[in-house]
Structures are given as C-alpha cells and as structure tokens.
Scaffold this motif. Structure first.
Motif, PDB file in Angstrom:
ATOM      1  N   UNK A  75       0.830  -1.205   0.000  1.00 39.19           N
ATOM      2  CA  UNK A  75       0.000   0.000   0.000  1.00 39.19           C
ATOM      3  C   UNK A  75       0.870   1.263   0.000  1.00 39.19           C
ATOM      4  N   UNK A  76       0.500   2.199  -0.860  1.00 39.28           N
ATOM      5  CA  UNK A  76       1.134   3.524  -0.815  1.00 39.28           C
ATOM      6  C   UNK A  76       0.182   4.433  -0.060  1.00 39.28           C
ATOM      7  N   UNK A  77       0.616   4.884   1.109  1.00 39.34           N
ATOM      8  CA  UNK A  77      -0.241   5.737   1.929  1.00 39.34           C
ATOM      9  C   UNK A  77      -0.198   7.154   1.414  1.00 39.34           C
ATOM     10  N   UNK A  78      -1.219   7.909   1.801  1.00 35.32           N
ATOM     11  CA  UNK A  78      -1.257   9.281   1.338  1.00 35.32           C
ATOM     12  C   UNK A  78      -0.142  10.093   1.983  1.00 35.32           C
ATOM     13  N   UNK A  79       0.164   9.774   3.213  1.00 33.96           N
ATOM     14  CA  UNK A  79       1.288  10.458   3.859  1.00 33.96           C
ATOM     15  C   UNK A  79       2.447   9.488   3.899  1.00 33.96           C
ATOM     16  N   UNK A  80       3.481   9.840   3.166  1.00 37.88           N
ATOM     17  CA  UNK A  80       4.594   8.916   2.994  1.00 37.88           C
ATOM     18  C   UNK A  80       5.264   8.626   4.321  1.00 37.88           C
ATOM     19  N   UNK A  81       5.825   7.415   4.389  1.00 40.76           N
ATOM     20  CA  UNK A  81       6.467   7.011   5.631  1.00 40.76           C
ATOM     21  C   UNK A  81       7.947   6.791   5.380  1.00 40.76           C
ATOM     22  N   UNK A  82       8.636   7.879   5.031  1.00 43.01           N
ATOM     23  CA  UNK A  82      10.052   7.789   4.675  1.00 43.01           C
ATOM     24  C   UNK A  82      10.896   8.586   5.666  1.00 43.01           C
TER      25      UNK A  82
END
Ligand SMILES: Nc1ncnc2c1ncn2[C@@H]1O[C@H](COP(=O)(O)OP(=O)(O)OP(=O)(O)O)[C@@H](O)[C@H]1O
Ligand SMILES: [Mg+2]
Length: 506
Positions: free
Chosen positions: A83-90
């Motif tokens: 899943x690509x979330x709307x708020x990136x988790x990088x």
C-alpha cells in the motif's frame, strides 16, 4: 477472470458511525480497479482493513480464492499486498536504498550494494527513474512516492493499493504515475486505486466500485460509463462541473503587493519584485508549476515567512511586518496548503479547531472565560453548512476525520470569519466532486459579497473556472496578469513555462 482480492460483506463501525456497511469489493487479476466515493464514504477504512491496519467487525477476505485473516501489515505483505499511503512514511535523511531495506532485513549493515542493484533493476523495469543513492530530502514529492512504490515492489507485492496518490502530485507527475501504473499492470500486477478525479479513473481504470456513506452502490465498467454518470452514482444527484458566475465588479484594492522579495528555504530569492493587486469583488488565480515561488509568496502574505523587501498591505494598511494574529484581525483568511501541519490541531476536537483564530476574543471569550455553548454552536453551524461528516460530530478529534472532511472543516472555518481577503491554496485538494462544486460556489459567493479572493492552484481547470484574472508565476517572478476571458489554457501554459504574454500573442 479470477479474483485476486475479494472482500465480502465487510462491516466496520467507529463510535457513532458505520464506516463500512456490508461492502463487497472484487478485484480481478491484472486490472486497475478504482474505488470512488464521497469524502467520508469509507474508502480508506476499507483499504486499511485489507492492509491489516483495522479489523473488520464482519465479513470475509479472500486472496486468490483462499480465505485469509490479515491482522497486521506484515500479514498483508506476506500475502503480496502493498500500500502507498497518502502520507509517505520515509526517513528524510536516509537514502532511497536505506529507506527501502529499513525494517526488512535483519541487519542494516547487510548487503546494501546488492539491495541497491536490485532497486536499480526494479526502477528500470517499471520506468521509475530513481537513483538508489539519493537522499529522500533531496528529491521531489513525486519521486518520494515512487520510492514508496519501489518499497512495495522490493517486497514482491502483487496487489498494489494506492490511496489518493495524485492529490500531492503536479499535473506532469500525474501523467507519469498513470504511465507507471500501466507498466505495473503489464508486468502482471493488480491495482486498487482510490481517487476523486474522474478523468484519472477514465484514463487508467478498468472497473470502478462506487460507495456512498459506507454502502456499496455498484460496480461499473469504466469504458462504457460517463464521468457524469459515475459522479451522480457517487453523490446521489447530478453534479455540475462548471461554476456559474457573473462578471466581476472589481472595486478598490484589498491586497496590494509592491516589489515584494522573499527568500526561500535555500536562502535565495524565491519571490522576486512581485507586484499585484487583488480588488474587492474579484478572484485572482495564481497559475504556475509547483515550486515556482507560490508557497513563499503565500507564506509572506500570511506572516509565516519574513519579507526581504517591498510592502504588503490590506485595505491600505501596511501588514508587511506585523504578527499573524494582527494580520487575521486586519482581514486576512487563509486556507493553507498543508492541512495536517497548518490547518488543524489533529489531537483537538473539531469544536476547538473551529474557533482557533477567535477563541481569545468576544463573543467566544469574555474576561478570560470561554463561552462553550457559543463555541459549540459556531462549530456545529460550520459542520452543517459545509457538510463536515464524522462519527462524533463536533466532539470528534480532527485527526479522526477523513481527509476530505478535514479539508471541508478548514474551508468552513476560514469562510465563517468573512475575511476581506481569503487566500485559498489548493482549496479543493482531496475533495469529492460534490464538495468541489460546493466550495467553488462558496468562493464565488464570497467574491459577490464584495470580498477579495487570492486562489493558488496547480489545476488549470480550477484556475480557469474560478478566476476573474490570472497571474502567472515562473521562477519567483510574475510573468503577467491577464483577464481570464481574454486567454486560454494553452497561452497560460506557455506563460507558466516563462514566456511573456506579449510574446505568446505575437
Ligand atoms: N480511527 C477512526 N476513528 C473514528 N472514526 C474514524 C476513524 N477512521 C475513520 N473514521 C470515520 O469513518 C468514516 C470513513 O472514513 P474514511 O477515512 O474511510 O473515508 P474516505 O472515504 O477515505 O474519505 P476521504 O475521501 O475524505 O478520504 C468517516 O466518517 C471517519 O470520520
Ligand atoms: Mg480517505
């Protein structure tokens, strides 16, 4: 066709609301399946259940025909779901490679070189154009999203979930993402795509599941279904895509910018010698490719960033160096670009959020005592007017609202202040078509009451639909200001690339 994913009769309740009420979603192998639904319809909730972030109260999930229990994102990942979330988790100061292998390999020191070469190969295979050694903080938002895509591919995901991936992208990046999605399908992946933009569904999706207020309305073949039909299915009534407005009757200047210079984060001039007026009863739209000084300009007007030289005034009063609160009192309203950071206090209830700019003064506060009844009524009025939906009404914490409902709450709060000048930055980002129609109407009404509106948007459609005049920015400079009726998208596009309008018409 076989189904890769089946979510059957899913139910999920939150306090005060049934977010998913008997929803069924069936995704075929190799298709792009869109999910369309109003703000708060339950789309993100459904995907969070599939990705193991929430548990369904009822219903069955099957992956490739076999019933499964997904109780964490790790379970989902093991089943090939990414899943690509709307708020990136990088992690900002890590490289692409470091971010991708983070949490994956046992030890971090491990074979980074071979990871980097696998990432490079994947990037080439899918046309992602990512350098594994770049640091996250040095690459654009669009590129960061591709790192999230690579993360899924690195983990061998076969079913890819995108939750509003284009809300943060520029039009150019959106086209590229659409191409990347097609590449992913060519390589045998299946995609679930949540988006509010019907043209994107038309461009890439095969089928579309429509949901409304937690319930499934139907599934359509995209090729044989018009945008208007899909919009009407979703909202439950026909939606108008054009804004009705009478010609502007501009009065005296409300906002006046004179030779404004502003430094950007890199300490070079982000806004150069910028002069512009926005008058009473007028909407001026700023058109430009993201990153050409729009953010710095808005921050300078709203008091978030100092002005290096030049003056800014509202109704003839110099506000260049006064505090943010003093600017609000001078008649400025601001719908900010980043609703999570600047728009709302996520851990506070809606009621408090709706008076965040006024709570300290009458009528909301007298002799240091808050009038809670009045605050609650004010918040309730905004929620009613702007159709802000949530489980626990004005008691809901802002962070529990769906993305689009957060946005509607901010717009409602700023409009309720009846500011002489409202700066609206991407005011309809993340909103469903019904809500966009409503917000556009309200901005035009605001103008018709004699107020000034400064609109910043990356969507030319929106700029053309709303603006009376269009100011085009490139590299921090004002290229030109033109009457909307005297120009077209092609001309404005050229100006956005830095060509002056005299050369355009010549
Ligand atoms: N963790 C939570 N706690 C309480 N309520 C929640 C929670 N998550 C979602 N909700 C509520 O469930 C409903 C559906 O929210 P969801 O985020 O799934 O909507 P959405 O369809 O993704 O909307 P949008 O288009 O605005 O993103 C909303 O009313 C929301 O307030
Ligand atoms: Mg959502």
């Amino acid at each position: 066709m076989s189904h890769v994913i089946e979510m059957l009769n899913i139910r999920k309740e939150f306090p005060g609301i049934v977010a998913n009420d008997d929803i069924t979603l069936q995704v075929e192998q190799g298709e792009i399946h869109a999910i369309l639904g109003e703000n708060g319809a339950g789309k993100s909730t459904l995907m969070s259940i599939l990705f193991g972030l929430y548990h369904a109260d009822k219903g069955i999930i099957k992956v490739r025909g076999k019933e499964v229990h997904i109780s964490s994102p790790n379970d989902a990942s093991d089943l090939g779901i990414g899943m690509v979330h709307q708020h990136f988790q990088l992690v900002q100061n890590f490289t692409v490679t470091e971010n991708i292998i983070l949490g994956r390999e046992g030890s971090f020191v491990l074979d980074r070189k071979s990871a980097a070469s696998k990432i490079k190969a994947l990037s080439e295979q899918y046309g992602l154009k990512i350098d594994p050694n770049s640091k996250i903080e040095d690459i654009t938002v669009g590129m960061q999203q591709r790192v999230e895509i690579l993360k899924m591919l690195y983990r061998d995901a076969e079913i890819l979930i995108f939750d509003e991936p284009t809300a943060v992208l520029t039009p150019q990046e959106i086209d590229e993402l659409m191409q990347i999605m097609r590449n992913l399908i060519k390589e045998g992946k299946s995609i679930i795509l949540i988006t509010h933009k019907l043209n994107e569904i038309k461009a890439v999706a095969d089928r579309c599941t429509v949901i409304r207020r937690g319930k499934m309305i139907g599934v359509v073949e995209v090729a044989g279904t018009s945008q208007a039909k899909m919009a009407a299915m979703m909202v439950g009534r026909p939606v108008s895509f054009k804004v009705d407005k009478k010609p502007a009757k501009p009065g005296k200047p409300v906002l006046e910018l004179k030779d404004v210079n502003v430094m950007n984060i890199k300490k070079v001039l982000g806004v150069k010698n910028f002069s512009l007026q926005v008058r009473e009863h007028e909407i001026v739209g700023i058109a430009g490719v993201d990153g050409n000084g729009q953010s710095e300009l808005v921050e300078a007007i709203s008091g978030l960033r100092p002005v290096a030289s030049g003056t800014i005034s509202i109704n003839g009063n110099d506000i260049t160096h006064i505090s943010i609160r003093a600017r609000n009192e001078a008649g400025l309203g601001h719908i900010p670009e980043d609703r999570q950071k600047r728009g709302l206090v996520m851990t506070a209830p809606l009621s408090a959020n709706m008076v965040i700019k006024e709570y300290y003064r009458p009528p909301f506060s007298k002799y240091g005592i808050l009038n809670e009844d009045l605050i609650n009524k004010h918040a309730q009025d905004i929620c009613d007017a702007f159709d802000v939906r949530s489980g626990e009404g004005i008691e809901s914490l802002a962070g529990k609202l769906s993305g689009g409902n957060q946005q509607k709450a901010i717009v409602g709060r700023e409009m309720a202040l009846e500011p002489d000048l409202i700066i609206a930055v991407q005011p309809t980002r993340g909103l469903d078509v019904g809500a966009i129609e409503y917000i556009h109407k309200r901005l035009v009404e605001h103008r018709d009451k004699g107020h000034a509106v400064l609109l910043v948007s990356f969507e030319l459609d929106e700029i053309f639909n709303l603006s009376d005049r269009i100011a085009v920015m490139n590299s921090g400079e004002l290229i030109d200001v033109v009457e909307t009726s005297a120009t077209d998208e092609e001309k404005v596009g050229l100006m956005m690339a830095g060509v002056k309008s005299k050369e355009v018409t010549a």
